[in-house]
Design an enzyme around this catalytic site. Structure first.
Site, PDB file in Angstrom:
ATOM      1  CG  ASP A  62      48.902   8.661  88.106  1.00 41.66           C
ATOM      2  OD1 ASP A  62      47.868   8.339  88.729  1.00 41.66           O
ATOM      3  OD2 ASP A  62      49.736   7.829  87.694  1.00 41.66           O
ATOM      4  CB  SER A  63      43.393  10.225  89.121  1.00 42.52           C
ATOM      5  OG  SER A  63      43.645  10.913  90.340  1.00 42.52           O
ATOM      6  CG  ASP A 101      50.007   8.934  92.112  1.00 43.75           C
ATOM      7  OD1 ASP A 101      50.417   8.150  92.983  1.00 43.75           O
ATOM      8  OD2 ASP A 101      48.838   8.904  91.680  1.00 43.75           O
ATOM      9  CE  LYS A 131      49.071   6.561  94.759  1.00 48.32           C
ATOM     10  NZ  LYS A 131      49.153   5.688  93.554  1.00 48.32           N
ATOM     11  CD  GLU A 133      50.003   2.939  89.099  1.00 42.09           C
ATOM     12  OE1 GLU A 133      50.177   2.085  88.207  1.00 42.09           O
ATOM     13  OE2 GLU A 133      49.137   3.828  89.022  1.00 42.09           O
ATOM     14  CD  GLU A 200      43.140   1.790  91.690  1.00 47.33           C
ATOM     15  OE1 GLU A 200      42.324   2.237  90.864  1.00 47.33           O
ATOM     16  OE2 GLU A 200      44.293   2.253  91.815  1.00 47.33           O
TER      17      GLU A 200
END
Length: 285
Positions: A62-63, A101, A131, A133, A200
């Site tokens: 999502d970066s 993401d 993925k 978070e 991270e």
């Protein structure tokens, strides 16, 4: 959609590389404690093609909100954006496991909402997994998805989607309480069935502890070279941005090289040196 392929007769991404056997989620899981996993971000077909043979995992992160769209954070990224770029990366790769993401707001509300979002991602992109978070609070979601055939990579430590709660992008785990919390998060995610975890922005000793204590591979970013693998944002490590985070090594200066090439192009256009005889079509006799 994932079944679409590139027309090599018309695509600029030509030639399409010869297909090779794609890695699998079990193969990634089984790399724990073995040769480190190589993971980079990819958002487009062409970048996926260039990275694919060198990587084990391509992450459609999502970066892309900041890297591709110029957004101030990852928070405005939508599921539609992730799916569009995810499908492109799947089409451009043959070897790497492709993960996507789950964007902010697409999985937190309920187990059912998370499954609906993840199932759509899997069906519309052809990716191997997702993925997510989050730590202990997300463990039930990781278990729910994993038990229903959706492989999940966890993400602990500095979690960019929670930047407003964390108060910034600084390294995590500097206090005893935070250190213990992140270890508990990693254990909970691993125990819930995550096949791997990204750690991270955590202090090195904490990254080493997490890697030693969980059974699945731990992939570091701003963590430790003792992790089971490493991931970076490709555009960062290639030097496409002026600002480079502390944990990034610039392996090239593509921004400088692109600028120099464009400067030469502009000069040749203005002097009428381009196009030359090789770039124009002569009239037929």
């Amino acid at each position: 959609m994932s079944h679409l392929t590139l027309d090599t007769a018309t695509s600029r991404a030509n030639p399409t590389p010869a297909p090779m056997k794609r890695l699998t989620i079990p193969a990634i899981r089984n790399r724990k404690g073995k040769e480190p996993l190589v993971m980079l971000t990819a958002y487009t077909v062409r970048m996926a093609q260039l990275l694919d043979t060198h990587c084990d995992i391509l992450l459609v992160g999502d970066s892309l909100g900041q890297v591709i769209y110029g957004l101030p954070s990852t928070l405005p990224v939508t599921l539609d954006m992730m799916i569009a770029h995810g499908a492109a990366v799947v089409r451009g790769s043959y070897h790497s496991v492709v993960l996507i993401d789950m964007p902010f707001g697409s999985y937190e509300a309920s187990l059912e909402a998370a499954f609906a979002s993840a199932a759509r991602v899997m069906a519309e992109t052809g990716a191997a997994g997702v993925k997510m978070e989050g730590g202990e609070a997300m463990a039930p979601t990781v278990r729910f998805l994993s038990e229903r055939g959706i492989p999940v990579m966890g993400h602990v430590g500095l979690t960019p989607q929670a930047v407003n709660t964390l108060g910034g992008y600084g390294a995590r785990g500097r206090t005893n309480a935070e250190h213990a919390k992140i270890i508990a998060d990693a254990r909970a995610i691993a125990d819930a069935g995550a096949f791997a975890i990204v750690a991270e922005g955590v202090v090195e000793t904490l990254a080493n502890t997490i890697t030693a204590e969980v059974s699945c591979p731990v992939i570091g970013i701003g963590a430790s070279n003792q992790c089971d693998g490493q991931v970076l944002v490709t555009e960062d490590m290639l030097g496409l941005f002026e600002r480079t985070p502390r944990f990034v090594k610039r392996f090239d200066d593509l921004a400088g090289r692109i600028s120099a090439a464009v400067e030469t192009y502009a000069a040749e256009v203005r002097s009428r040196a381009f196009p030359g005889p090789e770039q124009v079509y002569p009239a037929r006799d």
